[in-house]
Scaffold this motif. Structure first.
Motif, PDB file in Angstrom:
ATOM      1  N   GLN A 168     -29.499  98.808  71.900  1.00  0.00           N
ATOM      2  CA  GLN A 168     -29.254  97.380  72.079  1.00  0.00           C
ATOM      3  C   GLN A 168     -30.329  96.546  71.382  1.00  0.00           C
ATOM      4  OE1 GLN A 168     -28.386  98.198  76.636  1.00  0.00           O
ATOM      5  NE2 GLN A 168     -28.230  96.012  76.177  1.00  0.00           N
ATOM      6  N   PRO A 169     -29.942  95.429  70.796  1.00  0.00           N
ATOM      7  CA  PRO A 169     -30.942  94.507  70.242  1.00  0.00           C
ATOM      8  C   PRO A 169     -31.819  93.951  71.363  1.00  0.00           C
ATOM      9  CG  PRO A 169     -28.743  94.026  69.403  1.00  0.00           C
ATOM     10  CD  PRO A 169     -28.569  94.982  70.528  1.00  0.00           C
ATOM     11  N   PRO A 170     -32.949  93.366  71.004  1.00  0.00           N
ATOM     12  CA  PRO A 170     -33.825  92.771  72.015  1.00  0.00           C
ATOM     13  C   PRO A 170     -33.131  91.623  72.749  1.00  0.00           C
ATOM     14  CG  PRO A 170     -34.948  92.994  69.903  1.00  0.00           C
ATOM     15  CD  PRO A 170     -33.503  93.265  69.647  1.00  0.00           C
ATOM     16  N   ALA A 171     -33.679  91.282  73.902  1.00  0.00           N
ATOM     17  CA  ALA A 171     -33.167  90.146  74.666  1.00  0.00           C
ATOM     18  C   ALA A 171     -33.243  88.879  73.816  1.00  0.00           C
ATOM     19  CB  ALA A 171     -33.962  89.967  75.949  1.00  0.00           C
ATOM     20  N   THR A 207     -24.900  93.730  74.919  1.00  0.00           N
ATOM     21  CA  THR A 207     -24.237  95.014  75.140  1.00  0.00           C
ATOM     22  C   THR A 207     -22.979  95.138  74.292  1.00  0.00           C
ATOM     23  OG1 THR A 207     -22.938  94.160  77.013  1.00  0.00           O
ATOM     24  CG2 THR A 207     -25.073  95.167  77.513  1.00  0.00           C
ATOM     25  N   ARG A 237     -30.042  91.267  77.079  1.00  0.00           N
ATOM     26  CA  ARG A 237     -29.859  92.065  75.864  1.00  0.00           C
ATOM     27  C   ARG A 237     -28.370  92.226  75.565  1.00  0.00           C
ATOM     28  NH1 ARG A 237     -33.052  97.524  76.194  1.00  0.00           N
ATOM     29  NH2 ARG A 237     -32.605  97.441  73.955  1.00  0.00           N
ATOM     30  N   TYR A 260     -22.819  98.211  71.828  1.00  0.00           N
ATOM     31  CA  TYR A 260     -24.094  98.842  71.523  1.00  0.00           C
ATOM     32  C   TYR A 260     -24.308 100.042  72.443  1.00  0.00           C
ATOM     33  CZ  TYR A 260     -25.027  94.631  68.861  1.00  0.00           C
ATOM     34  OH  TYR A 260     -24.946  93.604  67.955  1.00  0.00           O
ATOM     35  N   ASN A 315     -31.840  80.762  78.467  1.00  0.00           N
ATOM     36  CA  ASN A 315     -31.542  82.120  78.903  1.00  0.00           C
ATOM     37  C   ASN A 315     -32.091  82.390  80.297  1.00  0.00           C
ATOM     38  OD1 ASN A 315     -33.992  81.936  77.052  1.00  0.00           O
ATOM     39  ND2 ASN A 315     -34.428  83.866  78.093  1.00  0.00           N
ATOM     40  N   LEU A 333     -24.096  89.700  77.224  1.00  0.00           N
ATOM     41  CA  LEU A 333     -25.498  90.019  77.468  1.00  0.00           C
ATOM     42  C   LEU A 333     -25.640  90.680  78.832  1.00  0.00           C
ATOM     43  CD1 LEU A 333     -27.082  86.598  76.388  1.00  0.00           C
ATOM     44  CD2 LEU A 333     -26.742  88.636  74.966  1.00  0.00           C
ATOM     45  N   ASP A 334     -26.507  91.687  78.931  1.00  0.00           N
ATOM     46  CA  ASP A 334     -26.721  92.310  80.228  1.00  0.00           C
ATOM     47  C   ASP A 334     -27.637  91.431  81.084  1.00  0.00           C
ATOM     48  OD1 ASP A 334     -29.372  92.764  79.419  1.00  0.00           O
ATOM     49  OD2 ASP A 334     -29.065  94.906  79.038  1.00  0.00           O
ATOM     50  N   ASP A 368     -30.619  91.542  81.703  1.00  0.00           N
ATOM     51  CA  ASP A 368     -31.928  91.302  81.096  1.00  0.00           C
ATOM     52  C   ASP A 368     -31.827  90.481  79.818  1.00  0.00           C
ATOM     53  OD1 ASP A 368     -33.344  92.787  83.057  1.00  0.00           O
ATOM     54  OD2 ASP A 368     -32.770  94.648  82.054  1.00  0.00           O
TER      55      ASP A 368
END
Length: 203
Positions: A60-63, A179, A177, A55, A78, A172-173, A175
């Motif tokens: 990026q999509p939401p968390a 990546t 979200r 992404y 999460n 996921l990063d 936060d």
């Protein structure tokens, strides 16, 4: 039988067209990476049995919020992995591509041990005993959520990877979200390692 120069030329053109068609097919799930592959910058991880999508910043999509129970009975969510790049892998024990990529996932997990990186499996089919046997067989040291009954974790990631795509891997990063996503078996640890480094901001 001797093949004329004209015939060889036609064959070469046909092969080139097939290659272009193959890259075009891959671009459906990894368009930006296919373009990078063509540009020769080394980031275009293209193969017949898997597809990678990174992404772009700002897209990026939401968390993703999720929760579940591990094979040892502990509850996680999460929030457990807040502040860490998290590699979430969807798998089940008798899935041949899952077995193929298991050593690659563990190798990469060890590579990033001690850093702000966590690995989490999501088992979509088995019971806890089967998952634990799989982990023992392949030397897997990271935990797995047992998602066979509720499918809640699988559903939480439905906007990122297809529900029926196993194996799949999402990075996921810190936060939470996404990546990057990988649909299909990971063929080499360097691919996953590069995606993790990007999520860490190292490349």
């Amino acid at each position: 039988m001797r093949i004329s120069k004209k015939a060889r030329g036609v064959a070469s053109i046909a092969a080139a067209l097939m290659l272009v068609a193959g890259l075009t097919a891959c671009s459906d799930a990894s368009g930006d990476l296919a373009e990078q592959y063509r540009n020769g910058d080394g980031k275009g991880y293209i193969a017949a049995d898997f597809a990678v999508h990174e992404y772009k910043p700002g897209e990026q999509p939401p968390a993703i919020a999720y929760s579940g129970t591990l094979d040892d009975g502990k509850d996680v969510s999460n929030k457990t992995y807040s502040g860490k790049v998290t590699v979430v892998n969807f798998w089940w024990a008798a899935c041949a591509p899952c077995r193929q990529e298991a050593p690659i996932l563990e190798k990469t997990a060890q590579q990033f041990a001690g850093q702000d990186v966590a690995f989490l499996g999501v088992n979509t089919y088995d019971q806890a005993g089967t998952a634990q046997s799989f982990a023992k067989e392949f030397g897997i040291t990271y935990p797995s959520i047992m998602d066979v009954d509720t499918k809640s974790v699988t559903a939480a990631f439905a906007d990122v990877v297809p529900l029926s795509a196993t194996p799949s891997t999402v990075v996921l990063d810190k936060d939470g979200r996404p990546t990057a996503r990988i649909v299909g078996a990971i063929p080499d640890a360097s691919i996953l390692g590069a995606l993790i480094k990007t999520a860490l901001g190292e490349s």
